[in-house]
Write a protein that holds these residues in place. Structure first.
Motif, PDB file in Angstrom:
ATOM      1  N   ASN A   1       0.845  -1.189   0.000  1.00  0.00           N
ATOM      2  CA  ASN A   1       0.000   0.000   0.000  1.00  0.00           C
ATOM      3  C   ASN A   1       0.880   1.239   0.000  1.00  0.00           C
ATOM      4  O   ASN A   1       1.868   1.301   0.736  1.00  0.00           O
ATOM      5  N   PRO A   2       0.545   2.231  -0.807  1.00  0.00           N
ATOM      6  CA  PRO A   2       1.338   3.458  -0.842  1.00  0.00           C
ATOM      7  C   PRO A   2       1.349   4.160   0.512  1.00  0.00           C
ATOM      8  O   PRO A   2       0.360   4.126   1.249  1.00  0.00           O
ATOM      9  N   ILE A   3       2.484   4.803   0.812  1.00  0.00           N
ATOM     10  CA  ILE A   3       2.602   5.602   2.027  1.00  0.00           C
ATOM     11  C   ILE A   3       2.406   7.081   1.720  1.00  0.00           C
ATOM     12  O   ILE A   3       2.352   7.905   2.631  1.00  0.00           O
ATOM     13  N   GLY A   4       2.336   7.412   0.431  1.00  0.00           N
ATOM     14  CA  GLY A   4       2.163   8.807   0.043  1.00  0.00           C
ATOM     15  C   GLY A   4       2.133   8.967  -1.464  1.00  0.00           C
ATOM     16  O   GLY A   4       2.111   7.978  -2.212  1.00  0.00           O
ATOM     17  N   ARG A   5       2.147  10.219  -1.882  1.00  0.00           N
ATOM     18  CA  ARG A   5       2.131  10.568  -3.309  1.00  0.00           C
ATOM     19  C   ARG A   5       3.171  11.645  -3.563  1.00  0.00           C
ATOM     20  O   ARG A   5       3.513  12.415  -2.675  1.00  0.00           O
TER      21      ARG A   5
ATOM     22  N   ILE B   1      11.199   4.565  -3.182  1.00  0.00           N
ATOM     23  CA  ILE B   1      10.696   3.384  -3.880  1.00  0.00           C
ATOM     24  C   ILE B   1       9.261   3.724  -4.280  1.00  0.00           C
ATOM     25  O   ILE B   1       8.453   4.115  -3.432  1.00  0.00           O
ATOM     26  N   PHE B   2       8.972   3.616  -5.576  1.00  0.00           N
ATOM     27  CA  PHE B   2       7.680   4.080  -6.062  1.00  0.00           C
ATOM     28  C   PHE B   2       7.095   3.143  -7.109  1.00  0.00           C
ATOM     29  O   PHE B   2       7.766   2.254  -7.625  1.00  0.00           O
ATOM     30  N   HIS B   3       5.816   3.364  -7.402  1.00  0.00           N
ATOM     31  CA  HIS B   3       5.094   2.545  -8.378  1.00  0.00           C
ATOM     32  C   HIS B   3       5.028   3.299  -9.711  1.00  0.00           C
ATOM     33  O   HIS B   3       4.629   4.462  -9.757  1.00  0.00           O
ATOM     34  N   PHE B   4       5.443   2.635 -10.799  1.00  0.00           N
ATOM     35  CA  PHE B   4       5.296   3.200 -12.145  1.00  0.00           C
ATOM     36  C   PHE B   4       3.825   3.069 -12.538  1.00  0.00           C
ATOM     37  O   PHE B   4       3.440   2.185 -13.299  1.00  0.00           O
ATOM     38  N   HIS B   5       3.000   3.937 -12.019  1.00  0.00           N
ATOM     39  CA  HIS B   5       1.546   3.821 -12.168  1.00  0.00           C
ATOM     40  C   HIS B   5       1.035   4.104 -13.578  1.00  0.00           C
ATOM     41  O   HIS B   5      -0.114   3.775 -13.881  1.00  0.00           O
ATOM     42  N   LEU B   6       1.838   4.691 -14.444  1.00  0.00           N
ATOM     43  CA  LEU B   6       1.389   4.975 -15.809  1.00  0.00           C
ATOM     44  C   LEU B   6       1.895   3.960 -16.832  1.00  0.00           C
ATOM     45  O   LEU B   6       1.625   4.091 -18.023  1.00  0.00           O
TER      46      LEU B   6
END
Length: 166
Positions: free
Chosen positions: A5-9, A58-63
């Motif tokens: 789950n994301p911790i932020g944006r 560390i992030f999600h390549f959401h696009l």
């Protein structure tokens, strides 16, 4: 089952992936804000981070489109040459997760809100943040490519070899 789950944006000036630097550090003056959310938007989560000059995000390549195949065509190579997915920084991956080292510019914390202002990023606006890590002192980029990042603020300037020996 794995649940993340994301911790932020991330808030940045790039509403889409086109124009975003291909890796962090290419545009050192480029600013973004990591806005922590929910239970993570608390000063206790950031305790000690003020001692760091840089953090790993560390992030999600959401696009990214769904991943297909074992190779990708990196734009940096003109999009004509195929490379193995694990030898590139392509956002098209089996698990669309990215890792970027960015410089901390400032921290803003107030009740119910916590922000990390960073520079030198490669983020699209709205990118979900999976985690933030103070990282290590040295990054290994292959034979002859030992790179030192000032992850921890040192009390006095020092040269890399001496720092590694300590």
């Amino acid at each position: 089952m794995l649940e993340i789950n994301p911790i932020g944006r991330i808030h940045s000036a790039f509403p889409e992936k086109f124009g975003v630097p291909k890796q962090p550090g290419l545009a050192p003056g480029l600013k973004a804000i990591i806005e922590l959310q929910g239970e993570w938007a608390h000063e206790s989560c950031l305790k000690g981070i003020e001692d760091c000059s840089h953090i790993w995000v560390i992030f999600h390549f959401h696009l990214s489109e769904p991943f297909k195949g074992a190779t990708v065509r990196p734009p940096i190579l003109g999009g004509d040459k195929r490379m193995g997915v694990f030898s590139t920084r392509s956002p098209h991956r089996p698990n669309p997760i990215g890792l970027s080292l960015v410089k901390i510019e400032k921290l803003l914390v107030k009740p119910g809100a916590a922000q990390i202002h960073v520079s030198g990023h490669d983020f699209v606006d709205g990118t979900p943040v999976i985690d933030v890590d103070r990282g290590g002192k040295i990054t290994w980029h292959g034979i002859g490519q030992l790179v030192g990042y000032p992850i921890v603020r040192l009390a006095k300037p020092t040269e890399l070899v001496g720092f590694v020996r300590e």
